[in-house]
Each structure stands twice: as C-alpha cells, then as structure tokens.
Scaffold this active site. Structure first.
Site: not given
Ligand code: ME8
Length: 488
Positions: A22, A25, A138, A141, A155, A158, A307, A310
């Site tokens: 999204h 990311h 959780c 998380c 949590c 969630h 926030k 999904k």
């Molecule tokens: O946490 N606003 O993966 P994730 C800004 N797999 N950035 C956002 C965002 C938002 N609303 N939503 C997601 C994980 N991001 C782990 C990480 S790393 C070794 C493992 C971005 O899919 C932002 O960079 O939940 C956030 O830190 C990351 O996606 C979390 O991605």
C-alpha cells in the site's frame, strides 16, 4: 552524510507478505529510490546498493496463508510477486529484492545464529541462553507484548486480546548491551534521525523496560520459519530472521558486496518498527562485532485521519495511483505532500489539483512555452554547449528533505513562468530591434530548463530525460504531445 564517500548502501524494511503493498510501503520505497538514483549520479552506479524485499516467515504469514487455504510457501510466492509488481509499476530501481524464504538467506541466518550462540557479551556472559518465556503474545504484531502496552486488555493496534504463552525459548542477552547501545547513540556511532526519534529510543533505554528478547519460538506455536541449528524443537524468531536480511543480502560474512557496502548508509523505516531497528538490531550487530548503520525514520501516516488497515478497507494501492498518473507523477505527488519525518495524513483528494497546478500548468507549460518560442523565434537553434549541469535541490536530497528539494525545483519553474509572463516575448519579437533581447531571454530560459531537468533526475528520470533530449537536439522542437496531459 559525507560527499566524497565511495559507496552508499540503502535499505527499506522487508515488508510482510500478509498484506498487499500500500501507499505506506510505497512511501518508504520511493524515498529509498530517490536517494539511490541521486547517489548513483554522484558516485557511480556500481557504488550504490539499494535493497528491498519481503519478510515471509512467522505466525502472521502462516495464518494469512491458512485463511486462503494455501501452503505458506505458495502463498508467499504469490504475495511477494505483488510487491515486485508494485515496485515495477513505480519504476523502483532496487539492486536486489530479498525474500527471507530464499536458500541463500536461510543459510546465512543459520550461520549468524551459530556465531551468536558461540559469542560472549561484553560482560562475559553467553549472548544466547535458554529460558522460559511467560508472556503475552500478539499474533497481529508478531511480538510479545507488555502488560503496560495493552489498552483495555487488548493490543491497541489490533484490538485483540493477546495470547498467554509459556514456552521454552532461546534468549538474546540484551541487558548486557543496552548501555553500549545508548553510548553508541549518544556518540553518533549509531545514527538515528530525526532527533525526536533518537530521543525516544534513549528514553526507552533509560526507562529500563527492555527485557531480553527471544530469538526462537517453539515449533508448536510457530511452525513456519528457519530451523534453529542447535535445537530442533525451535524455529528462529521472525524478527531475528528479518533483521538479518540487511547483511545476508550482501553475502555476510565474506561476500564482496558485504565487504564493500556494510554498514548501511541509510536504513529507512517508520516508527512502528523503531525498537527493533534502534535497539535489537544494533545489539545483534555488536554481538557479531560489526559496525553500526544510520537509521532514518519517517512518519507513520494516516489516511483521512485513520490508520490504514485491511480491516478498515481504506488502503490505497500504489498501482491505482500509477494507473491514473503514471509512475513518475505518482512519486511526485506522494513525496511533495509532506516532509520526511512528519506525522501526516495523506490527502489523495488533493492529488488532481496538485497535478494540474504543478505538472500540467507548472512544468509542462514551461517546457511547452520555451520550446515553442525557441522553435518559432530562433528556428529551434540554441547553443546548448552553454548549458550547465548546476542542479538545484541536491543539498536538500542529501538531508532527506525530499519535499523541500522539489519545492526548490518548483521555485525555479515558477520564476521562469513569471519571467515569460512579464517579458512577453511574443510582443518583443514584433520589433526587429529586440532580436538580441529575445534570444538572450530564451537562452536563459532553456538553460534553466536544463537545470530543472537535471535536478529532477532522481525523482522523474524519464520525464527529465525527455526534456533533456528536446533541449539537446540539433533543433529544439516543441513536444508533439504535452509532457503532462490535463486530467479529464
Ligand atoms: O514491519 N505510513 O513489515 P510491514 C508510513 N516485516 N509507512 C508505512 C505505513 C504507513 N501507514 N505502513 C507501512 C514489518 N509503512 C516487518 C519489517 S524489517 C527487518 C522487517 C512502511 O509490512 C514503513 O516503512 O509491516 C514501516 O516501517 C514498514 O512499512 C512496515 O512494513
């Protein structure tokens, strides 16, 4: 950041495959892309390494696969493709896309675990020890959650009650590293930017609320993961697996890329995963005797004040934006809406006006006007040997001020459009006596346009190249169709 350095290593988090890509990311991946393109132009293609990828193990992913009636591997194969597709649509120039289910990664994680198992902390204790974990977990998380973090027993992220878990785990002796992590932050050996986030991490360490963390989970509770090499009742905890990606991708410990590129010069993330990156990760690196990276934390943004999730169904897919605006404009719209690091609300409803104002009427119009006049009044002839590659906005990019870099470029665009309005070259050309003045004016405008295009390279490489091609052709011609079509 040092200008003359010979290498630049940039990472994004590896994204969980339980969700589709999204705009959150996309933001992280776009800033990494802009910085990668910028440094490639400064220090050469071979000296920049930009890593992104997907995080494919753990209970959360296994649960998502089950919901769809798929084997975890089949499921992760599918979802990681959707991330690759999204980045292809956005024209993201990563050097490598790592998947934590790939063999090379898994092998190196095992090697890392073995090294940690043999290592001693600075206080002479074993880095890894066995213990009983009593905790609240959780699944959403993918982490143990503290009593103090719960809101009404649930949590807060969630809105779900955590599970009570008691199980045998292997632990990482974080306690022996906290002081060192704190010192590394204070001395600047570990960079955490912006300052507010750095202070947050220091506050967290000072509160002494950071227990040792598990590096494994019992196979019974988490069957989907990397086997722990010395205990076959256990799987590697997904965060240890995931954080390792930043060095496994480079071929730790002996790989050529690892030797060249580690430590990372820019690890991008949002504050949701700050603790893992700013406390656990440096402690693991210290235990492996490796230098520490620079961590750059951007805001976690909301959509219409909520926030993105999904469950709420308010997730914006970057693909939808690309379909409407193309990749380069989508990146522009996302980056120009707020400054790096600020907590913001995405306002997609502002995108059409912003597009028309900045791209159609701003940049597109300037290109059209200048090239049209050069074509008509000077027979397309401008001596482009005098063009200079004086980029604007470079300092801003180096300081992660992407929005401000774009504003600087757009100030020049605005200045030039005003200069045309005020000088009215179409009136000047009516009198032969003004010939030199018109020529000088159009030379200045073309040369500015060249600067604008070069400055835009990290943000809009294709449009920028298109402008440069027009300006450096034998004869300048107005583009056949406008650079940016007006939205219907
Ligand atoms: O946490 N606003 O993966 P994730 C800004 N797999 N950035 C956002 C965002 C938002 N609303 N939503 C997601 C994980 N991001 C782990 C990480 S790393 C070794 C493992 C971005 O899919 C932002 O960079 O939940 C956030 O830190 C990351 O996606 C979390 O991605």
């Amino acid at each position: 950041m040092v200008d003359k350095q010979k290498k630049f290593y940039i990472t994004t988090p590896i994204y969980y495959v339980n969700d589709k890509p999204h705009i959150g990311h996309a933001y992280t991946t776009i800033v990494a892309d802009v910085l990668a393109r910028f440094y490639r132009s400064q220090i050469g293609e071979d000296n920049v390494y930009f890593l992104t990828g997907t995080d494919e193990h753990g209970a959360k992913v296994a649960e998502a696969a089950k919901k769809q009636g798929l084997e975890p591997q089949t499921f992760t194969d599918q979802v990681s493709e959707t991330f690759k597709d999204a980045w292809k649509n956005l024209d993201i120039s990563y050097n490598y896309f790592i998947r934590t289910t790939e063999e090379k990664h898994k092998e190196i994680v095992v090697d890392i675990l073995d090294k940690l198992k043999d290592a001693k902390t600075p206080l002479g204790n074993a880095v890894i020890y066995e213990g009983d974990y009593h905790g609240l977990y959780c699944v959403g998380c993918e982490k143990f959650i503290l009593e103090s973090e719960l809101v009404n027993g649930k949590c807060p992220d969630h809105n779900k009650e955590p599970e009570k878990l008691v199980e045998k785990n292997w632990f990482f002796k974080l306690a022996d590293y906290l002081l060192r992590v704190k010192q590394a932050i204070e001395s600047g050996e570990l960079v955490i930017y912006p300052e507010t986030r750095k202070n947050e991490v220091l506050g967290l360490i000072n509160k002494q609320d950071l227990p040792d963390f598990s590096i494994s989970r019992s196979k019974k509770s988490v069957p989907w993961g990397i086997d722990l090499p010395w205990d076959d009742s256990q799987k590697t905890y997904v965060w240890v697996d995931a954080l390792s990606n930043y060095i496994t991708a480079l071929g730790y410990p002996d790989g050529k890329d690892f030797k060249k590129f580690w430590p990372a010069d820019a690890q991008f993330l949002a504050l949701d995963i700050l603790k893992f990156h700013a406390v656990y990760w440096p402690a693991i690196l210290m235990a492996l005797d490796l230098p520490l990276p620079k961590l750059y934390i951007h805001g976690f943004f909301t959509l219409d004040g909520k926030k993105m999730s999904k469950t709420l169904g308010n997730v914006i897919s970057p693909n939808e934006l690309v379909e409407k605006y193309g990749s380069e404009v989508s990146k522009y719209l996302i980056l120009s809406q707020f400054s790096f690091g600020s907590e913001s609300d995405i306002r997609v409803e502002e995108f059409p006006n912003k597009y028309n104002a900045d791209l159609v009427n701003g940049l597109g119009n300037l290109v059209n006007r200048v090239t049209n006049m050069v074509e008509q009044y000077l027979d397309g002839e401008i001596d482009h040997k005098n063009f200079k590659d004086n980029r604007v906005g470079s300092e801003e990019i180096k300081n992660l001020r992407f929005r401000e870099a774009l504003l600087t470029i757009w100030q020049l665009i605005q200045k030039d459009n005003v200069m045309i309005d005020e000088n009215k070259p179409w009136l000047l050309v009516k009198d032969e006596a003004n010939k030199d003045q018109v020529k000088k004016l159009l030379e200045e405008l073309s040369s500015d346009l060249y600067i604008i295009a070069n400055s835009l390279m990290p943000f809009m490489p294709h449009k920028a190249q298109e402008i440069i091609n027009i300006l450096t052709a034998k004869k300048i011609k107005k583009p056949e169709s406008p650079l940016f079509a007006r939205l219907k």
